[in-house]
Design a protein around this motif. Sequence first.
Motif, PDB file in Angstrom:
ATOM      1  N   CYS A  52      32.708  24.751  49.468  1.00  0.00           N
ATOM      2  CA  CYS A  52      33.256  24.742  50.746  1.00  0.00           C
ATOM      3  C   CYS A  52      32.511  24.182  51.612  1.00  0.00           C
ATOM      4  O   CYS A  52      31.448  23.300  51.464  1.00  0.00           O
ATOM      5  CB  CYS A  52      33.210  26.027  51.263  1.00  0.00           C
ATOM      6  SG  CYS A  52      31.613  26.791  51.534  1.00  0.00           S
ATOM      7  N   HIS A  53      32.759  23.793  52.902  1.00  0.00           N
ATOM      8  CA  HIS A  53      32.099  23.092  53.864  1.00  0.00           C
ATOM      9  C   HIS A  53      31.169  24.137  54.933  1.00  0.00           C
ATOM     10  O   HIS A  53      31.988  24.646  55.670  1.00  0.00           O
ATOM     11  CB  HIS A  53      33.227  22.186  54.818  1.00  0.00           C
ATOM     12  CG  HIS A  53      32.449  21.237  55.682  1.00  0.00           C
ATOM     13  ND1 HIS A  53      33.210  20.693  56.759  1.00  0.00           N
ATOM     14  CD2 HIS A  53      31.221  20.912  55.937  1.00  0.00           C
ATOM     15  CE1 HIS A  53      32.362  20.048  57.599  1.00  0.00           C
ATOM     16  NE2 HIS A  53      31.195  20.096  57.227  1.00  0.00           N
ATOM     17  N   VAL A  54      30.254  23.835  54.720  1.00  0.00           N
ATOM     18  CA  VAL A  54      29.224  24.561  55.515  1.00  0.00           C
ATOM     19  C   VAL A  54      28.695  23.959  56.935  1.00  0.00           C
ATOM     20  O   VAL A  54      28.200  22.728  56.756  1.00  0.00           O
ATOM     21  CB  VAL A  54      28.064  25.431  54.769  1.00  0.00           C
ATOM     22  CG1 VAL A  54      27.038  26.233  55.625  1.00  0.00           C
ATOM     23  CG2 VAL A  54      28.637  26.178  53.629  1.00  0.00           C
TER      24      VAL A  54
ATOM     25  N   MET B 125      25.782  26.305  46.846  1.00  0.00           N
ATOM     26  CA  MET B 125      26.763  25.928  46.314  1.00  0.00           C
ATOM     27  C   MET B 125      26.413  24.865  44.998  1.00  0.00           C
ATOM     28  O   MET B 125      27.366  24.295  44.638  1.00  0.00           O
ATOM     29  CB  MET B 125      27.475  24.834  47.391  1.00  0.00           C
ATOM     30  CG  MET B 125      28.456  25.561  48.244  1.00  0.00           C
ATOM     31  SD  MET B 125      29.476  24.364  49.157  1.00  0.00           S
ATOM     32  CE  MET B 125      28.175  23.969  50.444  1.00  0.00           C
ATOM     33  N   GLY B 126      25.177  24.879  44.498  1.00  0.00           N
ATOM     34  CA  GLY B 126      24.920  24.043  43.455  1.00  0.00           C
ATOM     35  C   GLY B 126      24.422  22.515  44.138  1.00  0.00           C
ATOM     36  O   GLY B 126      24.594  21.749  42.868  1.00  0.00           O
TER      37      GLY B 126
ATOM     38  N   ALA C 247      36.392  17.039  58.294  1.00  0.00           N
ATOM     39  CA  ALA C 247      37.330  18.305  58.455  1.00  0.00           C
ATOM     40  C   ALA C 247      36.691  19.508  58.871  1.00  0.00           C
ATOM     41  O   ALA C 247      35.356  19.660  59.185  1.00  0.00           O
ATOM     42  CB  ALA C 247      37.866  18.681  57.060  1.00  0.00           C
ATOM     43  N   ARG C 248      37.398  20.347  59.469  1.00  0.00           N
ATOM     44  CA  ARG C 248      36.752  21.661  59.984  1.00  0.00           C
ATOM     45  C   ARG C 248      35.935  22.421  58.885  1.00  0.00           C
ATOM     46  O   ARG C 248      36.429  22.425  57.546  1.00  0.00           O
ATOM     47  CB  ARG C 248      37.939  22.509  60.507  1.00  0.00           C
ATOM     48  CG  ARG C 248      38.274  21.848  61.854  1.00  0.00           C
ATOM     49  CD  ARG C 248      39.702  22.918  62.182  1.00  0.00           C
ATOM     50  NE  ARG C 248      39.938  22.506  63.630  1.00  0.00           N
ATOM     51  CZ  ARG C 248      40.159  22.939  64.778  1.00  0.00           C
ATOM     52  NH1 ARG C 248      39.482  24.187  64.638  1.00  0.00           N
ATOM     53  NH2 ARG C 248      40.459  22.663  66.010  1.00  0.00           N
ATOM     54  N   ALA C 249      34.757  23.079  59.208  1.00  0.00           N
ATOM     55  CA  ALA C 249      34.127  23.672  58.467  1.00  0.00           C
ATOM     56  C   ALA C 249      34.516  25.033  57.983  1.00  0.00           C
ATOM     57  O   ALA C 249      35.251  25.793  58.852  1.00  0.00           O
ATOM     58  CB  ALA C 249      32.575  23.998  58.898  1.00  0.00           C
TER      59      ALA C 249
ATOM     60  N   MET D 101      30.137  20.562  50.715  1.00  0.00           N
ATOM     61  CA  MET D 101      29.324  19.837  51.547  1.00  0.00           C
ATOM     62  C   MET D 101      28.666  20.693  52.393  1.00  0.00           C
ATOM     63  O   MET D 101      29.075  21.833  52.925  1.00  0.00           O
ATOM     64  CB  MET D 101      29.749  18.531  52.078  1.00  0.00           C
ATOM     65  CG  MET D 101      31.050  19.152  53.299  1.00  0.00           C
ATOM     66  SD  MET D 101      31.853  17.545  54.072  1.00  0.00           S
ATOM     67  CE  MET D 101      30.433  16.982  54.948  1.00  0.00           C
ATOM     68  N   VAL D 102      27.502  20.088  52.935  1.00  0.00           N
ATOM     69  CA  VAL D 102      26.932  20.937  53.899  1.00  0.00           C
ATOM     70  C   VAL D 102      26.434  20.000  55.279  1.00  0.00           C
ATOM     71  O   VAL D 102      26.008  18.819  54.981  1.00  0.00           O
ATOM     72  CB  VAL D 102      25.436  21.590  53.605  1.00  0.00           C
ATOM     73  CG1 VAL D 102      24.673  22.146  54.862  1.00  0.00           C
ATOM     74  CG2 VAL D 102      25.647  22.388  52.412  1.00  0.00           C
TER      75      VAL D 102
END
Length: 730
Positions: A78-80, A98-99, A156-158, A111-112
């Motif tokens: 996910c996006h953090v 997330m690995g 994009a939005r997190a 992605m972070v």
Amino acid sequence: MSSSAASGGSSQRMFQLKTDPLTGKSEWVVIEEEEEDNGNQTTTKALLATTSYLDMLNDTRRNRAYRQAIDKTVTKPCHVLDIGAGTGLLSMMAARAMGLDSKGSSSSTGMVTACESYLPMVKLMRKVFRANGMDGKIRVINKRSDELEVGLDIPARADILVSEILDSELLGEGLIPTLQHAHDKLLVENPQTVPYRATTYGQLVECSYLWELHDLVNREAEVSDGIHLDPSGMGGLLGVKKQQFAIHCDAIKEEIKLVTKMCSLNICSICYKSYREPFKVFDFDFWRRPDSSRETELQIKATNDGTVHAIISWWLLQLDSEGTIFYSTGPNWIRCPSDGKELKSSLLGSGNWCDHWKQSVWFTPSSRLPVFKDEEVQLHAVHTETSISYEFKTLNEKKEIAHLDFCTQDCQIVLSPERNALYGDSGWRCLMLNAIEKALQQIVHPLCLVADDSIFLTIAVAHLSKSAHVIPLFPGLGKKGSKYLQTVAAANDYTMDRIEILKKKKDLQSTLQDSRKINLLVAEPFYYGNDSVLPWQNLRFWKERTSLDSILSKDVLIMPCKGLLKACAVYLPDLWQSRRSLLEIEGFDHAIVNTTLGACGDLPVTEDGPFLPFFVWQCGESKILSEMTTILELDFSKPTSPCSGKTQFQFRESGMCHGFVLWIDWVMDARDNIVLSTGPDKRYWKQAVKLLSKPVEVRDDDSSSTEIEAFFDPCNGELILKHAFLTNQR
């Protein structure tokens, strides 16, 4: 310290205002974005060395709680978004969950994004990422979060927000506006967050020390010395700001009386809810957009007769949505009395000392709010975007009587609680007045220069001598100080024709016409707004005395006439632990941050930790292990010059020595031995703490002693300390 940023090309530079406390002069320091070390590296380290970053990173409870909550929340790609990323610890936790860690690249689309506005921390964060194999795996953005734009800064939005933008009050670092903007512009609908929720709690307390910190009006009424800093009918002219103050309340737990007490330790949660002590004030949900402000009415039943002097409050952080991971800043007298989850979390004490988060204290506006057993106290609580405030009223009163305000804003002076308490302290006032009276007895026509921001000494000289003329420099107070003096003149029996106000310091020479020269120069010393400096950084008046040497009379009296730099060895395990060098934090290497963030404990032999300004009595568990000894003397009767001194002292207690405490005792009158001590047994002054790289075991016999040597350079205001532990053969 303030800063501004300007973009240009592929790099960014930030300008930080750095002030020299000995001269009052400020300069803008340029901090470049590039990773390589440059000429500002030393300056950058100095700016960061006394921040709370290291203390926070040494908070194992905090780190573990965040790691557990992030592992529970980040369970798939996910996006953090990490807002206020600091050294990037939470970002790395999310990337690992997330690995995306160094053990191998992940094929996921996760992605972070690490968002950090403070450029020196961005530079440090990148070094930490590189040391942990995270370089290039986490996107770093050097902006405020409310400057981020989807499609420009982030694709994009997190999905998940992780953050730690909390102060001791909870809201002071901009939590609410940050969350509002994030929910509006940066996060998906119904995002997950770590933390999940924060709840504030409070207790009504009676405590004479907390009363001393804010009630100058009534304390001054009990002193009959003729000095009126806050005259009757002018309440609020001089005092503390109406806000919450961060204080280590565990340090005064023996002096605190709970006006309303909790039930016995085996109470059930239903009984606890009806009892409402400690009382819940507000909930703040991170997972949804918060309101800018709210109000609530609380009714609290008193179980004792007493006087409410303050509200002590703290917050409880629920980090996961299930409510299994908590962190509390509550005082240690708040203990868990049962296994019930709601009761357990609500009564959770902090458990260990830390300086980055303390308890918050709200002083009762009415200095003495009496309550009686079984009486209900009505409390009105309000929060804005950045603070929480309270207003009291009892059922016997429609509304508490507010402070009268007959003066305009431009002559009100806001003091720190400790300075406010000092000005009401009868012992301190007596000592200062005694020294001033003895000085005035030696001068026929006093022409007094107040070299610092002491309104007390200015008023005292004008009040005690009808022939005295006083020139206050007021480097920090400025025009506000002169308007204040005019407002309180009648109450203190002097006229403004005997107070000469300078528009600028350079006007002093032209003011002294007809060959007049200063024959009395005084200072407390005190500099307005300079509350967190090392003791020797209050020597600005010595610099002033030196620069004004040509307009001082040959027999000028200087008060204080000497400064005695003193020291003692101390047992300070909590403070040492909070400032020790970092190795791994929840599996991430942080050794690279140690010298930059001012680590003291476990430093390599070649490194030397910084001096730290602290109220030693608030530093957790502590004990003075040695006699208090003078290292060197500062002679203010002469212009500034380098000073050095050496001393050796024995230990009076056995135990582990974690470092040394240093302070200055001010000799106001050498002839009559009038000395003002600011040592660790005094609560109103901060001392300097020098922590050892490794604690040393000492004994209270002739087998061990310590030798300390100090060098002070008045040109840069720096003190160098050398020490050696000596072992005597028996």
